[in-house]
Scaffold this active site. Structure first.
Site, mmCIF file in Angstrom:
data_model
loop_
_atom_site.group_PDB
_atom_site.id
_atom_site.type_symbol
_atom_site.label_atom_id
_atom_site.label_comp_id
_atom_site.label_asym_id
_atom_site.label_seq_id
_atom_site.Cartn_x
_atom_site.Cartn_y
_atom_site.Cartn_z
ATOM 1 N N SER A 78 0.968 -1.076 0.033
ATOM 2 C CA SER A 78 0.199 0.095 -0.158
ATOM 3 C C SER A 78 1.115 1.209 -0.006
ATOM 4 O O SER A 78 2.162 1.291 0.266
ATOM 5 C CB SER A 78 -1.081 -0.077 1.205
HETATM 6 N N1 SAH Z 1 -0.370 -4.668 4.181
HETATM 7 C C1 SAH Z 1 0.007 -5.246 3.017
HETATM 8 C C2 SAH Z 1 -0.969 -4.752 1.818
HETATM 9 C C3 SAH Z 1 -1.217 -6.048 0.988
HETATM 10 S S1 SAH Z 1 -2.465 -6.187 -0.372
HETATM 11 C C4 SAH Z 1 1.313 -4.269 2.505
HETATM 12 O O1 SAH Z 1 1.183 -3.188 2.481
HETATM 13 O O2 SAH Z 1 2.327 -4.815 1.963
HETATM 14 C C5 SAH Z 1 -3.575 -7.224 0.398
HETATM 15 C C6 SAH Z 1 -3.041 -8.668 0.934
HETATM 16 O O3 SAH Z 1 -4.216 -9.309 1.497
HETATM 17 C C7 SAH Z 1 -2.581 -9.632 -0.255
HETATM 18 O O4 SAH Z 1 -1.179 -10.066 -0.047
HETATM 19 C C8 SAH Z 1 -3.574 -10.587 -0.468
HETATM 20 O O5 SAH Z 1 -2.902 -11.934 -0.876
HETATM 21 C C9 SAH Z 1 -3.927 -10.713 1.048
HETATM 22 N N2 SAH Z 1 -5.333 -11.376 1.351
HETATM 23 C C10 SAH Z 1 -6.415 -11.309 0.374
HETATM 24 N N3 SAH Z 1 -7.512 -12.262 1.097
HETATM 25 C C11 SAH Z 1 -6.862 -12.644 2.080
HETATM 26 C C12 SAH Z 1 -7.524 -13.468 3.179
HETATM 27 N N4 SAH Z 1 -8.477 -14.043 3.232
HETATM 28 N N5 SAH Z 1 -6.564 -13.735 4.273
HETATM 29 C C13 SAH Z 1 -5.333 -13.267 4.224
HETATM 30 N N6 SAH Z 1 -4.776 -12.504 3.398
HETATM 31 C C14 SAH Z 1 -5.499 -12.071 2.487
#
Ligand code: SAH
Length: 234
Positions: A78
């Site tokens: 993000s």
């Molecule tokens: N906080 C992270 C943002 C990641 S984007 C950063 O800034 O790097 C959102 C993430 O949520 C992705 O990696 C995706 O694979 C994960 N995601 C989506 N659905 C999910 C679920 N049900 N359980 C765990 N992770 C999930």
């Protein structure tokens, strides 16, 4: 199809010193624009090198206000302002038990580790095994050894480590998954992008004993939650 423009991949050229200057400038900008208020969150953002959590072809964009692609099916790191945007209303602080859903790069996880300190704990759940391994490597190289990483559906929480004082979801849901509310400590808070008529609203949920209080903060744009409580499955 992301709703933002991804900058072109390129060979990383910036030096650690350039990154340090950009990091300090970014923290100053976040303070001036009112995103960053608490001292613990500010020191964490100065301490964690965001560039270490970004794949090489996008590394030089580390301090730009744009989400960047990560290994895995649908993961992005993000944009920088989103961390204080989530962590300030969450009231993330020392000694808390923190659960993150959507580990992604591990950057937000590292910030949380710095903020809660040695007396707190950090657990992060990631559904995508490729993304999880990328984050594991980043966190290890950055020297974090005591963060609990779980591969699975974060909509189900992490019941074996519950309850949590603070829960942060970094993927958008249709509604806050009930297991997460059940794993939230009395007096605890949860923050999540929640879909409402096609737009995602960053929503703060407070467990105030017998009831739940909800506050809508602002519009955001995140990848959709997958799994049982996924935003795309109904
Ligand atoms: N906080 C992270 C943002 C990641 S984007 C950063 O800034 O790097 C959102 C993430 O949520 C992705 O990696 C995706 O694979 C994960 N995601 C989506 N659905 C999910 C679920 N049900 N359980 C765990 N992770 C999930």
């Amino acid at each position: 199809m992301p709703g933002w423009i991804v900058p072109p991949p390129k060979k990383p050229e910036k030096t650690p010193e350039e990154f340090r200057e950009e990091r300090e400038r970014k923290v100053g900008w976040l303070v001036r624009h009112g995103y960053l208020r608490s001292e613990r969150i500010r020191s964490a953002m100065l301490a964690v090198r965001r560039e270490d959590f970004i794949p090489a072809p996008y590394r030089d964009y580390a301090y730009e206000e744009v989400p960047l692609p990560l290994p895995g099916l649908q993961a992005t790191i993000s944009c920088p302002h989103s961390y204080p945007l989530f962590y300030e209303p969450l009231g993330l602080g020392e000694g808390q038990r923190f659960l993150e859903i959507g580990l992604g790069s591990g950057y937000g996880t590292a910030l949380a580790r710095e903020i809660v300190g040695d007396s707190g704990i950090v657990v992060s759940v990631e559904i995508d095994p490729v993304t999880l391994e990328f984050a594991r490597g980043n966190l290890k190289r950055a020297g974090y050894r005591d963060i609990v990483l779980v591969q699975g559906d974060g909509g189900l929480g992490a019941s074996e480590r519950a309850p949590f004082d603070r829960i942060c979801m970094t993927a958008a849901c249709l509604d806050v998954p009930p297991p997460l509310l059940e794993q939230l400590e009395r007096g605890g808070r949860l923050i999540a992008p929640v879909l409402d008529r096609g737009v995602q609203i960053l929503t703060l949920v407070k467990n105030v004993g017998r009831k739940i209080e909800r506050t809508e903060i602002c519009e955001v744009l995140y990848v959709s939650l997958r799994g049982k409580f996924g935003a795309e499955e109904r």
